[in-house]
Design an enzyme around this catalytic site. Structure first.
Site, PDB file in Angstrom:
ATOM      1  N   CYS A 275       0.811  -1.001  -0.131  1.00  0.00           N
ATOM      2  CA  CYS A 275       0.167   0.323  -0.092  1.00  0.00           C
ATOM      3  C   CYS A 275       0.918   1.338  -0.011  1.00  0.00           C
ATOM      4  CB  CYS A 275      -0.973  -0.108   1.236  1.00  0.00           C
ATOM      5  SG  CYS A 275       0.374   0.191   2.955  1.00  0.00           S
TER       6      CYS A 275
ATOM      7  N   ASP B  78       2.698   2.126   2.624  1.00  0.00           N
ATOM      8  CA  ASP B  78       2.874   2.659   4.220  1.00  0.00           C
ATOM      9  C   ASP B  78       4.174   2.097   4.651  1.00  0.00           C
ATOM     10  OD1 ASP B  78       0.632   4.279   3.817  1.00  0.00           O
ATOM     11  OD2 ASP B  78      -0.671   2.835   4.617  1.00  0.00           O
TER      12      ASP B  78
ATOM     13  N   CYS C 248      -1.927   4.538   7.917  1.00  0.00           N
ATOM     14  CA  CYS C 248      -3.293   4.658   8.386  1.00  0.00           C
ATOM     15  C   CYS C 248      -3.544   4.645   9.802  1.00  0.00           C
ATOM     16  CB  CYS C 248      -4.371   3.974   7.754  1.00  0.00           C
ATOM     17  SG  CYS C 248      -4.043   2.140   7.704  1.00  0.00           S
TER      18      CYS C 248
ATOM     19  N   CYS D 153      -2.812  -4.200   7.324  1.00  0.00           N
ATOM     20  CA  CYS D 153      -2.059  -3.477   8.233  1.00  0.00           C
ATOM     21  C   CYS D 153      -1.578  -4.514   9.192  1.00  0.00           C
ATOM     22  CB  CYS D 153      -3.164  -2.423   8.872  1.00  0.00           C
ATOM     23  SG  CYS D 153      -3.874  -1.383   7.638  1.00  0.00           S
TER      24      CYS D 153
HETATM   25 FE1  FES Z   1      -1.281   0.598   4.381  1.00  0.00          FE
HETATM   26 FE2  FES Z   1      -2.993   0.544   6.664  1.00  0.00          FE
HETATM   27  S1  FES Z   1      -3.240   1.154   4.670  1.00  0.00           S
HETATM   28  S2  FES Z   1      -0.823  -0.200   6.569  1.00  0.00           S
END
Ligand code: FES
Length: 148
Positions: free
Chosen positions: A50, A52, A75, A119
């Site tokens: 994603c 992150d 997030c 996540c």
């Molecule tokens: Fe990427 Fe939560 S949307 S870690």
């Protein structure tokens, strides 16, 4: 940073209270073990599909995780997952902590919506990577000089 706050505010909206468990909202709003640990014995940072990133630092004493810290630019549910995985890992022997799975984190958070389950996977993978770094450095201490 304001993005993070907006996201937290959104997590608290009444609509989201139906989507996220009270545990998720609690850990997203009051994350445990947030922040880096100086002179960590194990560290890893992983960027998920994603985009992150989750970072985990470990202080290990006699193969037992004495302290775990995390940071993420992700997030609210990744904050909750980082918070929970560091709570689950603290006090555990590294061999037990290596077994902490995505599902364990999901269970401890009383679930996440389908689209946020990754996540918890990112948190679990980052913990495992940090433990592996600790194990590598323990075998070959000279490697520590090459790691941040
Ligand atoms: Fe990427 Fe939560 S949307 S870690």
């Amino acid at each position: 940073m304001s993005d993070g706050l907006d996201e937290l505010e959104e997590l608290l909206s009444s609509e989201n209270r139906k989507t996220y468990s009270a545990k998720v909202i609690d850990h997203a709003m009051n994350p445990r073990n947030l922040g880096l640990i100086e002179n960590a014995d194990g560290y890893a940072g992983i960027t998920g599909p994603c985009g992150d990133t989750m970072k985990i630092w470990l202080k290990v004493d006699n193969d037992q995780i004495a302290k775990a810290g995390f940071m993420t630019d992700g997030c609210g549910t990744s904050i909750a997952s980082g918070s929970m995985v560091t709570e689950l890992a603290t006090g555990k022997d590294i061999s037990e902590a290596l077994l902490i799975s995505q599902q364990n984190i999901l269970d401890a958070l009383n679930g996440l919506p389908e689209e946020n389950k990754h996540c918890a996977l990112l948190a679990s993978n980052t913990l495992k990577a940090a433990i592996k770094v600790y194990m590598d450095v323990k075998k070959e201490p000279w490697k520590k000089a090459y790691r941040k």
